[in-house]
Design an enzyme around this catalytic site. Sequence first.
Site, PDB file in Angstrom:
ATOM      1  N   ARG A  56       0.827  -1.200   0.000  1.00  0.00           N
ATOM      2  CA  ARG A  56       0.000   0.000   0.000  1.00  0.00           C
ATOM      3  C   ARG A  56       0.868   1.259   0.000  1.00  0.00           C
ATOM      4  O   ARG A  56       1.897   1.313   0.653  1.00  0.00           O
ATOM      5  CB  ARG A  56      -0.924   0.013   1.220  1.00  0.00           C
ATOM      6  N   LYS A 198      -8.562  -2.340   0.961  1.00  0.00           N
ATOM      7  CA  LYS A 198      -8.476  -1.478   2.136  1.00  0.00           C
ATOM      8  C   LYS A 198      -9.256  -0.180   1.970  1.00  0.00           C
ATOM      9  O   LYS A 198      -9.654   0.432   2.971  1.00  0.00           O
ATOM     10  CB  LYS A 198      -7.014  -1.193   2.462  1.00  0.00           C
ATOM     11  N   HIS A 217     -10.700  -4.506  12.660  1.00  0.00           N
ATOM     12  CA  HIS A 217      -9.636  -5.173  11.901  1.00  0.00           C
ATOM     13  C   HIS A 217      -9.247  -6.418  12.699  1.00  0.00           C
ATOM     14  O   HIS A 217      -8.322  -6.394  13.501  1.00  0.00           O
ATOM     15  CB  HIS A 217      -8.453  -4.222  11.740  1.00  0.00           C
ATOM     16  N   SER A 235       0.442  -7.492  11.901  1.00  0.00           N
ATOM     17  CA  SER A 235       1.187  -8.482  11.130  1.00  0.00           C
ATOM     18  C   SER A 235       2.252  -9.148  11.983  1.00  0.00           C
ATOM     19  O   SER A 235       2.975  -8.482  12.727  1.00  0.00           O
ATOM     20  CB  SER A 235       1.843  -7.806   9.919  1.00  0.00           C
ATOM     21  N   LYS A 239      -2.434 -13.838  13.995  1.00  0.00           N
ATOM     22  CA  LYS A 239      -3.891 -13.690  13.894  1.00  0.00           C
ATOM     23  C   LYS A 239      -4.508 -14.748  12.985  1.00  0.00           C
ATOM     24  O   LYS A 239      -5.489 -15.406  13.351  1.00  0.00           O
ATOM     25  CB  LYS A 239      -4.208 -12.277  13.391  1.00  0.00           C
ATOM     26  N   THR A 240      -3.951 -14.903  11.789  1.00  0.00           N
ATOM     27  CA  THR A 240      -4.504 -15.868  10.839  1.00  0.00           C
ATOM     28  C   THR A 240      -4.312 -17.300  11.332  1.00  0.00           C
ATOM     29  O   THR A 240      -5.233 -18.121  11.299  1.00  0.00           O
ATOM     30  CB  THR A 240      -3.845 -15.697   9.460  1.00  0.00           C
ATOM     31  N   ASP A 254     -10.085 -11.229   8.453  1.00  0.00           N
ATOM     32  CA  ASP A 254      -9.461  -9.899   8.510  1.00  0.00           C
ATOM     33  C   ASP A 254     -10.364  -8.743   8.933  1.00  0.00           C
ATOM     34  O   ASP A 254      -9.914  -7.864   9.650  1.00  0.00           O
ATOM     35  CB  ASP A 254      -8.857  -9.574   7.144  1.00  0.00           C
ATOM     36  N   ARG A 319       1.430 -12.157  -1.954  1.00  0.00           N
ATOM     37  CA  ARG A 319       0.048 -12.318  -1.501  1.00  0.00           C
ATOM     38  C   ARG A 319      -0.714 -13.338  -2.340  1.00  0.00           C
ATOM     39  O   ARG A 319      -0.448 -13.542  -3.521  1.00  0.00           O
ATOM     40  CB  ARG A 319      -0.688 -10.973  -1.592  1.00  0.00           C
TER      41      ARG A 319
END
Length: 531
Positions: A56, A198, A217, A235, A239-240, A254, A319
Amino acid sequence: MTSPIAALAGTGVAGPAEIHANLTAPGLYAHALRRGEGRLSADGAFMAVTGQHTGRSVQDKFVADDPEVHDAIWWGKVNRPLPVAKFDGFTAKVRSFLGQAPELFVQDLYAGADPAHRIRVRLVTTHAWHALFARNMFIRPAREELDGFRPDYVILHAPEFEADPAEDGCRTSTLIALSFAKRVICIAGTSYAGEIKKSIFTVMNWILPDRGVLPMHCSANVGQGGDSALFFGLSGTGKTTLSSDPERALVGDDEHGWSDSGVFNFEGGCYAKVIKLSKEAEPQIWDASHRFGAVLENVISDEHGRLDLDDGRLTENTRSCYPIEFIPNTVAGGRAGKPRNVVMLTADAFGVLPPIAKLTPAQAMYHFLSGYTARVAGTEKGLGKEPQATFSTCFGAPFLPRHPEVYGRMLEERIQKDGAQVWLVNTGWTGGAYGTGKRMSIQHTRALLRAALDGSLAKVEFVRDPFFGLMMPKSVPGIPSDVLNPRESWADKDAYDRQAKHLVSLFEQNFETFAGAVGEDVKAAAIRAAA
């Protein structure tokens, strides 16, 4: 076939006759390959290279300074103001550019799995693969719902168009400009597809608080008994990984909303970071990325299309984007009941936070507004040997159009109203800081999380940590006591004390950025150095 006029209704684009509206994956594949937009992997995933921008463009995001929304925007580094005249001039140029393109790809999609709070999104882009990305990422309406589709928000996506800083009031030739008043997003000068995702998350963060819904988030899953849990984390915090539990169904990975009815996913897909992804550690993401329908960004392969996920020559931010149904054991419809547990993840590279702690509602708001983790060499370029603390308020500062306190108060109210228990979980280091200690055992973390989610952890005895005011479990079956109390895991107790005091001082400095806007209960819960 949808007429060009109907396909572009509400966008302001007077497009060419060649408009491809709401094509499914096979059709978008065919056009993307015909146009030379990318190639196929050996397993059938579509591989795209985004060029200069592999992430980004944070400093190139601007918000139109419309007078009707001015007072509600959190202006600053996150939301840079763009004069209305500049926004209007820029969007006019982008519309003209799109209108002169030889062909356009349009996708009509939803954001928000709860029909009461979803928005209709129309994407107009010059690239078939970006249309496929959006189709994977958002919620795909049923065919009959496309008739008469009227967008609430329009995304004008022109990655080849270059903004003019002198004319458009921006910083570079890349410009991501959003107007909440006009409900238009313009993305130019970057092919990185995450800007599409986003931008809509930013929109949801804008509109939902006025509806009494907390946008978040975070990932979410649900147990066999219907108990849902939320997982916040930046990150590298897990989390994932931790929300993907074979004993619990995934709601989403997410972005979610928390309403009076429960939690709901904003999206219909996943956008996973795949650098150094292994089949053994992440079999679900691995399988989803090695099949037809997935979109891979900046992933390297050999001449036969065999992927090398360890190769980061283009970027470490490789990604994979795929529909959520590519993951087994997901919640159909993307909705679940009110969360019984909220987990805030941090990877503490200083090695001084406990592996799990129970938070009060006031502490939960404090840690939510803090959004702490620590980065180390290997996770970002330019980092030295010492850990660097990172504070991203609400665990998602770059996507917050409103003041963080708005979301913090809503979280505190939701926790109190729905009776959720909040946990702070450290997936970072133990026995010493990064370079001396070791990474927290994933087996220990999973065991503690499962005990928290099934309710058994709440029944054990807790003791108060003297530095951070956190309530730590005194003993948990199967977990060594020196793991539960981080000080005990350090051979040099004085070194632990010094490191803990250092992190306390960093929390204290960060608290000054939002201390004036929180209540006395949160001020009392703040981490401070001993008097």
